[in-house]
Design an enzyme around this catalytic site. Sequence first.
Site, mmCIF file in Angstrom:
data_model
loop_
_atom_site.group_PDB
_atom_site.id
_atom_site.type_symbol
_atom_site.label_atom_id
_atom_site.label_comp_id
_atom_site.label_asym_id
_atom_site.label_seq_id
_atom_site.Cartn_x
_atom_site.Cartn_y
_atom_site.Cartn_z
ATOM 1 N N ASP A 277 0.866 -1.182 0.000
ATOM 2 C CA ASP A 277 0.000 0.000 0.000
ATOM 3 C C ASP A 277 0.902 1.231 0.000
ATOM 4 O O ASP A 277 2.073 1.152 0.394
ATOM 5 C CB ASP A 277 -0.921 0.009 1.228
ATOM 6 C CG ASP A 277 -1.903 1.176 1.185
ATOM 7 O OD1 ASP A 277 -2.735 1.215 0.258
ATOM 8 O OD2 ASP A 277 -1.838 2.061 2.063
ATOM 9 N N GLU A 279 1.023 5.647 0.743
ATOM 10 C CA GLU A 279 0.418 6.922 1.152
ATOM 11 C C GLU A 279 1.014 7.990 0.248
ATOM 12 O O GLU A 279 2.207 7.917 -0.109
ATOM 13 C CB GLU A 279 0.701 7.222 2.626
ATOM 14 C CG GLU A 279 0.100 6.222 3.608
ATOM 15 C CD GLU A 279 -1.415 6.115 3.524
ATOM 16 O OE1 GLU A 279 -2.061 7.124 3.163
ATOM 17 O OE2 GLU A 279 -1.951 5.025 3.805
ATOM 18 N N HIS A 327 -2.937 10.829 6.813
ATOM 19 C CA HIS A 327 -1.957 9.779 7.111
ATOM 20 C C HIS A 327 -0.907 10.173 8.141
ATOM 21 O O HIS A 327 -0.094 9.332 8.556
ATOM 22 C CB HIS A 327 -1.259 9.295 5.836
ATOM 23 C CG HIS A 327 -0.707 10.378 4.952
ATOM 24 N ND1 HIS A 327 0.150 11.352 5.406
ATOM 25 C CD2 HIS A 327 -0.885 10.616 3.622
ATOM 26 C CE1 HIS A 327 0.481 12.144 4.400
ATOM 27 N NE2 HIS A 327 -0.132 11.724 3.307
ATOM 28 N N HIS A 419 -4.692 3.991 7.541
ATOM 29 C CA HIS A 419 -4.127 5.065 6.716
ATOM 30 C C HIS A 419 -2.635 5.239 6.968
ATOM 31 O O HIS A 419 -2.096 6.343 6.835
ATOM 32 C CB HIS A 419 -4.873 6.383 6.926
ATOM 33 C CG HIS A 419 -6.291 6.338 6.445
ATOM 34 N ND1 HIS A 419 -6.628 6.068 5.139
ATOM 35 C CD2 HIS A 419 -7.467 6.510 7.115
ATOM 36 C CE1 HIS A 419 -7.944 6.080 5.014
ATOM 37 N NE2 HIS A 419 -8.472 6.333 6.190
ATOM 38 N N ASP A 424 -2.202 -0.672 6.449
ATOM 39 C CA ASP A 424 -3.184 -1.058 5.433
ATOM 40 C C ASP A 424 -2.701 -2.262 4.624
ATOM 41 O O ASP A 424 -3.504 -3.101 4.194
ATOM 42 C CB ASP A 424 -3.480 0.116 4.501
ATOM 43 C CG ASP A 424 -4.318 1.199 5.179
ATOM 44 O OD1 ASP A 424 -4.748 0.960 6.319
ATOM 45 O OD2 ASP A 424 -4.518 2.269 4.580
#
Length: 465
Positions: A277, A279, A327, A419, A424
């Site tokens: 994942d 951010e 985040h 987040h 995640d």
Amino acid sequence: MFSLRTRVFLFFCLMAASGMAILWGALWLGVSRNPDDLQGAMVLAGISGSFALVAITAAVWLLFDEIVVKPIQRLAASMRTRAHTGVEVEVDTHSARFLGDLAPAVHAVSKRISDSAMDTARAVASETARLAEEKARLTALLTEIPVATVLANAANQIVLYDGQAAEVLAQGGVPRLNAPLFDYFDEQSLRAGLGRMHKTGMDQRFKLQGLEQGLEFDAVLKPLDAGGYMLLIEGETLRTAPDATRPLVYDFELLSHQPTGDLASTPLRSLVYTVFDTETTGLLPHKDEIVQIGAVRIVNGRMVAGEEINQLVNPGIPIPASTTQVHGISDRMVADAPDIVRAAGRFHHFARGSVIVAHNAPFDMAFLRRHAERCQLTWDHPILDTVLLSAVLFGASETHTLDALCARLGIEIPAKHRHTALGDAIATADALVKMLPMLEGHGMRTFGDVIEETRRHGRLLQDLN
């Protein structure tokens, strides 16, 4: 309360009554509008009756879909979730209230399955605790020996590594089970040692070259009767106790693992998955940048402890305050972090030889592919998307956010980890581990089976993005 059979009977009675009412109403309308023209009256009756029949059919279909089809899909999904994952999913009896005794019966069966599973789980937990104690003793023993230990199969893939070996492997990238040793050491020097070992059938002491220039290790190769070999790396630098987060990592099933070469026909559980994942500074892949990459690995259907990436990335542009609120990553936190070239390169090495998995993968991959030329990387990994897997298992009409998927599978994401890229990624990996047996239960046992099924739900990703 009516029984299910009575409800179905009344449902068809309603359809028959509606059809008759439409027929007579259309005839009356035609005759009343054209009393002297029988042909015109029949035409008008036919047209008006046809439109009315289409309308009533659509209404009946929507009603049937809402009170019969969707509840049955939800019941089936909850049953499969319990059967294949052991998660105690609450049966939605309210939405299935028009299905008579079906929902209570499903609930009773699910409860019996759960009770039986609990008894089995207690026995498994006891045996697991015993094995964990033995593993802790073995780890402590290897810690005292100033030798890095790696076990590899006949295909030169890593089956086991201890804490000392993890430190050595880390000089060439993040340590990974099932990864080729050539990802960490010079192939020519290692193959030379292996050639002598296979020829003599005896231990071989040799100089093992690292991937970086000037990096060299004193190493010993030991052949194993069961196939494969042990690689022991010696040296004074290994006397330091390993990091506490780097225990003994192994999967002995990999000893007999042989790569098939045909991805489509490879069983789902035989695949290695890299779940990741990101951010970012915003939601526009064509101009926003990555600020964090998190990734974990799944081998033989389980997440490998310690094999992860949790990397902040300097985006080269300011991080908007509104995004930081989501985040928690600020400009100050990424000031000394590596840029996308180094961070993407590290992740690319980490994901080598595996299937990349993400929740809404096109979004995250778009950021990486935009910089592919600059990073001199080719993102040609096979990809699975857990949004599409969720649609396959639970129906396209359900909600397929990460939170909704985790709720259905009984996965809890701690608020402080939501987040964050690694948090995640771990939640997505947990979901994938639970969905693999469910996919097999649906008859999708190979990667090709899953890809063929997910292609039917591609529109979901277009709508998300």
